[in-house]
Scaffold this active site. Structure first.
Site, PDB file in Angstrom:
ATOM      1  N   LYS A  46      32.083  62.437  11.458  1.00  0.00           N
ATOM      2  CA  LYS A  46      31.977  61.975  12.847  1.00  0.00           C
ATOM      3  C   LYS A  46      32.231  63.118  13.831  1.00  0.00           C
ATOM      4  O   LYS A  46      32.785  64.156  13.452  1.00  0.00           O
ATOM      5  CB  LYS A  46      32.965  60.825  13.082  1.00  0.00           C
ATOM      6  CG  LYS A  46      34.415  61.211  12.880  1.00  0.00           C
ATOM      7  CD  LYS A  46      35.317  59.986  12.848  1.00  0.00           C
ATOM      8  CE  LYS A  46      36.742  60.389  12.557  1.00  0.00           C
ATOM      9  NZ  LYS A  46      37.627  59.227  12.416  1.00  0.00           N
ATOM     10  N   ARG A 144      43.318  48.171  15.578  1.00  0.00           N
ATOM     11  CA  ARG A 144      42.130  48.788  16.185  1.00  0.00           C
ATOM     12  C   ARG A 144      40.941  47.869  15.905  1.00  0.00           C
ATOM     13  O   ARG A 144      40.603  47.050  16.730  1.00  0.00           O
ATOM     14  CB  ARG A 144      41.940  50.200  15.631  1.00  0.00           C
ATOM     15  CG  ARG A 144      40.887  50.994  16.369  1.00  0.00           C
ATOM     16  CD  ARG A 144      40.929  52.479  16.065  1.00  0.00           C
ATOM     17  NE  ARG A 144      40.573  52.816  14.681  1.00  0.00           N
ATOM     18  CZ  ARG A 144      40.519  54.065  14.217  1.00  0.00           C
ATOM     19  NH1 ARG A 144      40.806  55.083  15.014  1.00  0.00           N
ATOM     20  NH2 ARG A 144      40.186  54.306  12.961  1.00  0.00           N
ATOM     21  N   HIS A 173      43.055  51.281   7.181  1.00  0.00           N
ATOM     22  CA  HIS A 173      43.283  52.614   7.766  1.00  0.00           C
ATOM     23  C   HIS A 173      44.749  52.770   8.155  1.00  0.00           C
ATOM     24  O   HIS A 173      45.349  51.864   8.725  1.00  0.00           O
ATOM     25  CB  HIS A 173      42.387  52.787   8.996  1.00  0.00           C
ATOM     26  CG  HIS A 173      42.380  54.174   9.558  1.00  0.00           C
ATOM     27  ND1 HIS A 173      42.019  55.274   8.814  1.00  0.00           N
ATOM     28  CD2 HIS A 173      42.676  54.651  10.794  1.00  0.00           C
ATOM     29  CE1 HIS A 173      42.104  56.363   9.567  1.00  0.00           C
ATOM     30  NE2 HIS A 173      42.501  56.015  10.773  1.00  0.00           N
ATOM     31  N   ARG A 229      39.138  59.024   2.080  1.00  0.00           N
ATOM     32  CA  ARG A 229      38.298  59.450   3.210  1.00  0.00           C
ATOM     33  C   ARG A 229      38.898  60.723   3.803  1.00  0.00           C
ATOM     34  O   ARG A 229      39.949  60.674   4.428  1.00  0.00           O
ATOM     35  CB  ARG A 229      38.235  58.351   4.275  1.00  0.00           C
ATOM     36  CG  ARG A 229      37.714  57.015   3.762  1.00  0.00           C
ATOM     37  CD  ARG A 229      37.489  56.027   4.910  1.00  0.00           C
ATOM     38  NE  ARG A 229      38.673  55.772   5.697  1.00  0.00           N
ATOM     39  CZ  ARG A 229      39.574  54.814   5.440  1.00  0.00           C
ATOM     40  NH1 ARG A 229      39.403  54.002   4.421  1.00  0.00           N
ATOM     41  NH2 ARG A 229      40.627  54.666   6.224  1.00  0.00           N
ATOM     42  N   TYR A 273      41.387  80.384  40.142  1.00  0.00           N
ATOM     43  CA  TYR A 273      41.568  79.207  41.004  1.00  0.00           C
ATOM     44  C   TYR A 273      43.042  78.826  41.118  1.00  0.00           C
ATOM     45  O   TYR A 273      43.758  78.816  40.111  1.00  0.00           O
ATOM     46  CB  TYR A 273      40.860  77.995  40.406  1.00  0.00           C
ATOM     47  CG  TYR A 273      39.356  78.039  40.421  1.00  0.00           C
ATOM     48  CD1 TYR A 273      38.641  78.113  41.620  1.00  0.00           C
ATOM     49  CD2 TYR A 273      38.650  77.978  39.222  1.00  0.00           C
ATOM     50  CE1 TYR A 273      37.254  78.126  41.613  1.00  0.00           C
ATOM     51  CE2 TYR A 273      37.257  77.985  39.214  1.00  0.00           C
ATOM     52  CZ  TYR A 273      36.570  78.062  40.417  1.00  0.00           C
ATOM     53  OH  TYR A 273      35.210  78.068  40.412  1.00  0.00           O
ATOM     54  N   CYS A 320      38.683  78.659  33.851  1.00  0.00           N
ATOM     55  CA  CYS A 320      37.580  78.115  34.656  1.00  0.00           C
ATOM     56  C   CYS A 320      36.604  77.376  33.739  1.00  0.00           C
ATOM     57  O   CYS A 320      36.787  77.332  32.534  1.00  0.00           O
ATOM     58  CB  CYS A 320      36.846  79.230  35.382  1.00  0.00           C
ATOM     59  SG  CYS A 320      37.920  80.367  36.275  1.00  0.00           S
ATOM     60  N   MET A 321      35.547  76.814  34.329  1.00  0.00           N
ATOM     61  CA  MET A 321      34.585  76.061  33.524  1.00  0.00           C
ATOM     62  C   MET A 321      33.880  76.961  32.505  1.00  0.00           C
ATOM     63  O   MET A 321      33.657  76.556  31.362  1.00  0.00           O
ATOM     64  CB  MET A 321      33.551  75.386  34.435  1.00  0.00           C
ATOM     65  CG  MET A 321      32.652  74.408  33.707  1.00  0.00           C
ATOM     66  SD  MET A 321      31.328  73.778  34.732  1.00  0.00           S
ATOM     67  CE  MET A 321      32.224  72.807  35.924  1.00  0.00           C
ATOM     68  N   ASP A 322      33.535  78.186  32.942  1.00  0.00           N
ATOM     69  CA  ASP A 322      32.711  79.045  32.084  1.00  0.00           C
ATOM     70  C   ASP A 322      33.320  80.416  31.818  1.00  0.00           C
ATOM     71  O   ASP A 322      32.705  81.245  31.162  1.00  0.00           O
ATOM     72  CB  ASP A 322      31.345  79.275  32.743  1.00  0.00           C
ATOM     73  CG  ASP A 322      30.826  78.024  33.393  1.00  0.00           C
ATOM     74  OD1 ASP A 322      30.463  77.104  32.649  1.00  0.00           O
ATOM     75  OD2 ASP A 322      30.824  77.958  34.643  1.00  0.00           O
TER      76      ASP A 322
HETATM   77  C1  LIG Z   1      38.440  59.644  11.295  1.00  0.00           C
HETATM   78  C2  LIG Z   1      38.742  58.706  10.209  1.00  0.00           C
HETATM   79  C3  LIG Z   1      39.129  59.196   8.956  1.00  0.00           C
HETATM   80  C4  LIG Z   1      39.403  60.645   8.669  1.00  0.00           C
HETATM   81  O1  LIG Z   1      40.669  60.998   9.153  1.00  0.00           O
HETATM   82  P1  LIG Z   1      41.283  62.445   8.854  1.00  0.00           P
HETATM   83  O2  LIG Z   1      42.680  62.339   9.330  1.00  0.00           O
HETATM   84  O3  LIG Z   1      40.475  63.419   9.647  1.00  0.00           O
HETATM   85  O4  LIG Z   1      41.162  62.678   7.401  1.00  0.00           O
HETATM   86  C5  LIG Z   1      39.295  58.266   7.938  1.00  0.00           C
HETATM   87  N1  LIG Z   1      39.097  56.947   8.149  1.00  0.00           N
HETATM   88  C6  LIG Z   1      38.743  56.447   9.344  1.00  0.00           C
HETATM   89  C7  LIG Z   1      38.543  54.980   9.509  1.00  0.00           C
HETATM   90  C8  LIG Z   1      38.567  57.300  10.427  1.00  0.00           C
HETATM   91  O5  LIG Z   1      38.230  56.796  11.620  1.00  0.00           O
END
Ligand SMILES: *Cc1c(COP(=O)(O)O)cnc(C)c1O
Length: 379
Positions: A46, A144, A173, A229, A273, A320-322
């Protein structure tokens, strides 16, 4: 998007680049696999593969025989499929009804986080005369998405009577897997286990059971079910400092730029700035072509350090931005000299964790904030 319009050879026209070492991703995956003791590894892609570049990282991991990919959003899954990725992909985020046909069309695994969603998926699959593939999401303490562990039996019962949905997985999770105190994680494990104990009653045999993220993989040595995961760890960054020793991974990403301007600044002449910083002696200051518009966060102003010619120097004045300014005191730096924003040079190192500390955030946010206008190059 600038990147798509520039030909590959033009990318180096911009002196600011993210460099990704694919061999480190390979080594990190190997380390994760061995820690997971033969369980499957879902590689989390992701947010542009945590800033490393979605498609390139996916192609590389597919060539290494990755078991499964995980993304947050439908669009990320579609991008992967359009680029020819054939590895199974779970979209872990919540869904909206009108997205379901696209999941089925692109062969993306859907997260079913309620009875209602599961029934919508079943109805859509029937309409399309196709099968949908689903992982059930159980909320064991994150609040969540997902079916609360204490009402999960309703989801399991519903899953036992669908006909056009394959219930391939069930997952939960962790909310606190990177903490030193593991009591919350252990409580979540217990809740998940109780939910899993309901499956035989409904004659459900679900092949993929998963709960651990990077933190969970490092903290828990048993009970990884059938898959883990792995996100952050795959990219060589640890979710917390105290988890460093558990397995060895190395950062795959470095962020580099070059000096574009050199000058001497007199005392009493503030920089940038807001005039937040000035020197009380003559100093040399160089300007770098990178800023918060690239994801080099403004909250690091007057704290961040970079490496130039093997030496660490401080950012001065607001980012700054850039562009941003670096106080090189009486050091030397010429226009065009290489600058390390994240990475190593001459035995010196600046880590993603360092930036997170300066910015008052977590490594995840540093990586995922590196804007797509910064070209990614791979080695
Ligand atoms: C992002 C995410 C992960 C991975 O988490 P890490 O801490 O980067 O390993 C695993 N499961 C779910 C549902 C996530 O949203």
């Amino acid at each position: 998007m600038i990147n798509e319009k520039l030909a590959d050879e033009d990318v180096t026209l911009r002196p600011t680049v993210v460099e990704v070492d694919l061999s480190r991703i390979s080594a990190n995956l190997a380390a994760i696999r061995s820690r997971a003791k033969g369980k499957k590894v879902m590689c989390i892609l992701k947010a542009n593969a945590y800033g490393h570049g979605l498609i390139k990282i996916a192609q590389h991991l597919e060539s290494l025989g990755a078991d499964y990919f995980g993304v947050a959003y439908l669009e990320e899954g579609i991008m992967l499929r359009r680029d020819g990725i054939t590895t199974p992909i779970l979209v872990m985020g919540g869904i909206i009804g009108n997205q379901i046909p696209h999941f089925i069309e692109y062969d993306l695994t859907i997260t079913a986080s309620s009875v209602d969603k599961l029934q919508q998926i079943e109805a859509t699959a029937q309409e399309m005369n196709k099968k949908a593939r689903v992982h059930l999401k159980i909320d064991t303490g994150m609040e969540r998405i997902g079916m609360h562990y204490y009402s999960a039996e309703r989801l399991i019962e519903a899953a036992s009577i669908v006909s056009d949905v394959q219930i391939e997985g069930i997952f939960s999770h962790f909310a606190n897997a990177d903490e030193v105190d593991q009591s919350y994680t252990e409580m979540q494990m217990k809740r998940f286990k109780k939910v899993l104990q309901l499956l035989p009653k409904y004659n459900l045999d679900i092949p993929l059971i998963h709960i651990a993220n990077s933190g969970g993989l490092l903290q828990i040595s048993s009970e990884q079910y059938s898959m883990v995961r792995a996100g952050l760890l795959l990219y060589g960054v640890y979710p917390a400092a105290h988890l460093r020793k558990k397995i060895e991974v190395k950062p795959a990403l470095s962020w580099k730029t070059r000096v574009v301007f050199f000058k001497v600044v007199k005392p009493g002449h503030p920089v940038s700035y807001g005039s937040t910083w000035q020197s009380d002696e003559m100093i040399r200051v160089v300007t770098l072509p990178v800023g918060y518009g690239d994801g080099y966060m403004r909250s690091m102003s007057n704290k961040a350090m970079v490496i130039i010619n093997g030496q660490k120097y401080h950012n001065v004045g607001n980012i700054c931005m850039d562009q941003l300014m670096i106080n090189i005191k009486w050091g030397t730096a010429y226009n065009g000299d290489a600058v390390i924003l994240i990475g190593e040079q001459a035995g010196n190192m600046i880590s993603v964790e360092d930036l997170a500390e300066w910015a008052g955030t977590i490594p995840y946010e540093i990586l995922t904030n590196i804007n797509t206008r910064v070209p990614r190059v791979y080695k």
